[in-house]
Design a protein around this motif. Sequence first.
Motif, PDB file in Angstrom:
ATOM      1  N   SER A 116       9.144   0.587 -10.186  1.00 19.68           N
ATOM      2  CA  SER A 116       8.524   1.623  -9.352  1.00 19.68           C
ATOM      3  C   SER A 116       7.997   0.966  -8.082  1.00 19.68           C
ATOM      4  CB  SER A 116       7.386   2.296 -10.113  1.00 19.68           C
ATOM      5  OG  SER A 116       6.310   1.368 -10.268  1.00 19.68           O
ATOM      6  N   ASP A 117       7.667   1.773  -7.100  1.00 23.01           N
ATOM      7  CA  ASP A 117       7.147   1.233  -5.850  1.00 23.01           C
ATOM      8  C   ASP A 117       5.879   0.413  -6.092  1.00 23.01           C
ATOM      9  OD1 ASP A 117       7.667   1.107  -3.009  1.00 23.01           O
ATOM     10  OD2 ASP A 117       5.760   2.191  -2.769  1.00 23.01           O
ATOM     11  N   SER A 118       5.002   0.907  -6.958  1.00 19.03           N
ATOM     12  CA  SER A 118       3.762   0.158  -7.236  1.00 19.03           C
ATOM     13  C   SER A 118       4.059  -1.153  -7.960  1.00 19.03           C
ATOM     14  CB  SER A 118       2.773   1.016  -8.035  1.00 19.03           C
ATOM     15  OG  SER A 118       3.347   1.428  -9.256  1.00 19.03           O
ATOM     16  N   ASP A 119       5.053  -1.146  -8.862  1.00 20.38           N
ATOM     17  CA  ASP A 119       5.443  -2.385  -9.534  1.00 20.38           C
ATOM     18  C   ASP A 119       6.044  -3.389  -8.547  1.00 20.38           C
ATOM     19  OD1 ASP A 119       4.596  -1.548 -12.038  1.00 20.38           O
ATOM     20  OD2 ASP A 119       6.577  -0.766 -12.602  1.00 20.38           O
TER      21      ASP A 119
END
Length: 154
Positions: free
Chosen positions: A4-7
């Motif tokens: 994901s973008d946050s990951d």
Amino acid sequence: GGLSDSDLVLTYGAEKKWAQFQELETITRGDYLLFNTVFDVPVAFVCARLVDIFDSQGHKKGEEYTFLPDLGDALEFVYNAAGFALNRSPFFEALKAEPLKFLHRRPKVKEWLVAQRLKGRRLLLVSNSDVDFAEFVMQVSLGEEWRSLFDLST
């Protein structure tokens, strides 16, 4: 799948850069071999086998392997991009003579690409191959009208 973008931010920072990539860009050919294309898969195997052969013949641990310049020259001769257009490469000559011995027609891939276009998805084809070679492979694989399957090809 994928991160994901946050990951991605947690793993690679706000700029999402892999720190070691900067180092890879500065490495000279003699320091490491970077296998990063489909053509490199058999080359990695050949290198591993050559290391095994050298080691079985008494190559001393820590000594440099000397086959890399010769292997590089051989690969340049066989896979030189100009060899496709000029018919100066045994690999490209064999490919042109019998394309279906090496390549497969891909009607299901073509159908899938058409379905994606019908769903309004924009399609981009990116290749690091020379234009004439990529054109040949795509024509054999997807047909003469392959360009109509993509919004952009590079």
